[in-house]
Scaffold this motif. Structure first.
Motif, PDB file in Angstrom:
ATOM      1  N   THR A 160       0.835  -1.195   0.000  1.00 35.34           N
ATOM      2  CA  THR A 160       0.000   0.000   0.000  1.00 35.34           C
ATOM      3  C   THR A 160       0.866   1.240   0.000  1.00 35.34           C
ATOM      4  O   THR A 160       1.946   1.254   0.575  1.00 35.34           O
ATOM      5  CB  THR A 160      -0.892   0.033   1.263  1.00 35.34           C
ATOM      6  N   ALA A 162       1.558   3.708   1.708  1.00 39.91           N
ATOM      7  CA  ALA A 162       1.444   4.338   3.024  1.00 39.91           C
ATOM      8  C   ALA A 162       2.206   5.646   3.079  1.00 39.91           C
ATOM      9  O   ALA A 162       1.834   6.571   3.802  1.00 39.91           O
ATOM     10  CB  ALA A 162       1.974   3.380   4.092  1.00 39.91           C
ATOM     11  N   SER A 169       1.186   9.315   9.996  1.00 39.62           N
ATOM     12  CA  SER A 169       1.474   8.502  11.162  1.00 39.62           C
ATOM     13  C   SER A 169       1.276   9.275  12.458  1.00 39.62           C
ATOM     14  O   SER A 169       1.370   8.732  13.539  1.00 39.62           O
ATOM     15  CB  SER A 169       2.909   7.974  11.085  1.00 39.62           C
ATOM     16  N   ASP A 174      -3.133  12.951  10.372  1.00 32.74           N
ATOM     17  CA  ASP A 174      -4.434  12.341  10.134  1.00 32.74           C
ATOM     18  C   ASP A 174      -5.534  13.393  10.044  1.00 32.74           C
ATOM     19  O   ASP A 174      -6.458  13.272   9.240  1.00 32.74           O
ATOM     20  CB  ASP A 174      -4.761  11.343  11.253  1.00 32.74           C
ATOM     21  N   ALA A 204      -5.078   3.948   2.205  1.00 41.10           N
ATOM     22  CA  ALA A 204      -3.876   3.340   2.770  1.00 41.10           C
ATOM     23  C   ALA A 204      -3.799   3.567   4.273  1.00 41.10           C
ATOM     24  O   ALA A 204      -3.445   2.661   5.038  1.00 41.10           O
ATOM     25  CB  ALA A 204      -2.634   3.919   2.089  1.00 41.10           C
ATOM     26  N   ARG A 205      -4.149   4.759   4.712  1.00 37.62           N
ATOM     27  CA  ARG A 205      -4.067   5.082   6.138  1.00 37.62           C
ATOM     28  C   ARG A 205      -5.105   4.309   6.948  1.00 37.62           C
ATOM     29  O   ARG A 205      -4.827   3.864   8.063  1.00 37.62           O
ATOM     30  CB  ARG A 205      -4.240   6.591   6.344  1.00 37.62           C
ATOM     31  N   GLY A 207      -6.152   1.358   6.343  1.00 41.02           N
ATOM     32  CA  GLY A 207      -5.588   0.021   6.524  1.00 41.02           C
ATOM     33  C   GLY A 207      -4.563  -0.003   7.638  1.00 41.02           C
ATOM     34  O   GLY A 207      -4.528  -0.938   8.445  1.00 41.02           O
ATOM     35  N   ASP A 208      -3.720   1.031   7.707  1.00 37.11           N
ATOM     36  CA  ASP A 208      -2.722   1.109   8.772  1.00 37.11           C
ATOM     37  C   ASP A 208      -3.383   1.212  10.144  1.00 37.11           C
ATOM     38  O   ASP A 208      -2.843   0.726  11.146  1.00 37.11           O
ATOM     39  CB  ASP A 208      -1.817   2.335   8.554  1.00 37.11           C
ATOM     40  N   LEU A 209      -4.548   1.858  10.206  1.00 39.84           N
ATOM     41  CA  LEU A 209      -5.236   2.075  11.475  1.00 39.84           C
ATOM     42  C   LEU A 209      -6.133   0.914  11.883  1.00 39.84           C
ATOM     43  O   LEU A 209      -6.835   0.988  12.890  1.00 39.84           O
ATOM     44  CB  LEU A 209      -6.069   3.371  11.401  1.00 39.84           C
TER      45      LEU A 209
END
Length: 229
Positions: A160, A162, A169, A174, A204-205, A207-209
């Motif tokens: 992704t 990211a 991050s 955010d 993408a973010r 998914g990271d969260l």
């Protein structure tokens, strides 16, 4: 009244059953999604920003077609012509994985919709020199910068983008990335009408969260909240 210069479209949207086949391709801007919609009235290419959220696969459902139009664009060594459908909504019932042949049918001659929106032309293949003065060093293996080439092996998820969400991050990043959607709740519905690059960064973010897309509700939910099908 003067006629509009927009693509020719039907007077009203139509709803048709069909199957939407999505393929995720790795390009110079990171992963991008292209689709083909097969319906009783024909088969169409679909490259709406909404599709950026969905994993590749075959989706059965009902589709609201806003309008249909012809599109041509340059590709390496020539031009490509296709008939596209612009969607005004969809109700998805299920998803199946792509076969190897179905995946390969999307592997070449696909242009990133972001490049189309930005007016970026595919890079020309440089001519080979008549004679090299010394043996050329082998180039390191890396992802191709050509948006027409998919360098992701079949069956392997592309990483992704990211980095596109940086400085996502941090909470400050955010807030800037999600705007009015921040703070995020247990479920989030993205606005696909925003800039496509920003939409990809939001995806993408999420998914990271720890969020995952429920394609039936078309909302992102915290994975702990998702119930088994």
């Amino acid at each position: 009244m003067a006629a509009t210069s927009a693509p020719t479209r039907s007077a009203l949207p139509i709803v048709v059953p069909g199957q939407l086949t999505l393929r995720t391709i790795r390009g110079k801007n990171g992963p991008f999604t292209v689709g083909r919609l097969s319906t009783p009235i024909g088969e169409f290419a679909v490259k709406d920003a909404e599709l950026e959220q969905y994993p590749e696969g075959k989706y059965d459902g009902d589709f609201v077609i806003r309008y249909i139009f012809a599109k041509s664009y340059p590709v390496a060594g020539g031009a490509r012509f296709e008939v596209r459908a612009n969607l005004d909504g969809m109700t998805l019932n299920g998803i199946d994985k792509l076969s190897r042949d179905e995946a390969r049918s999307f592997a070449t001659q696909e242009v990133d919709p972001l490049d189309e929106e930005l007016g970026t032309q595919p890079a020309e293949t440089p001519a080979k020199p008549a004679k090299a003065s010394r043996p050329a060093k082998p180039a390191p293996v890396q992802a191709s910068a050509d948006p027409l080439v998919d360098t992701t092996p079949f069956g392997v998820d592309a990483p992704t983008p990211a980095a596109a969400a940086a400085p996502g991050s941090t909470e400050e990043g955010d807030v800037a990335l999600f705007g009015l959607l921040w703070p995020l709740g247990d479920s989030v519905k993205l606005d696909s009408t925003i800039d496509r690059r920003a939409l990809r960064a939001q995806i993408a973010r999420l998914g990271d969260l720890g969020y995952a897309l429920d394609f039936k509700t078309q909302e992102w939910s915290r994975q702990a909240e998702l119930q088994p099908a």
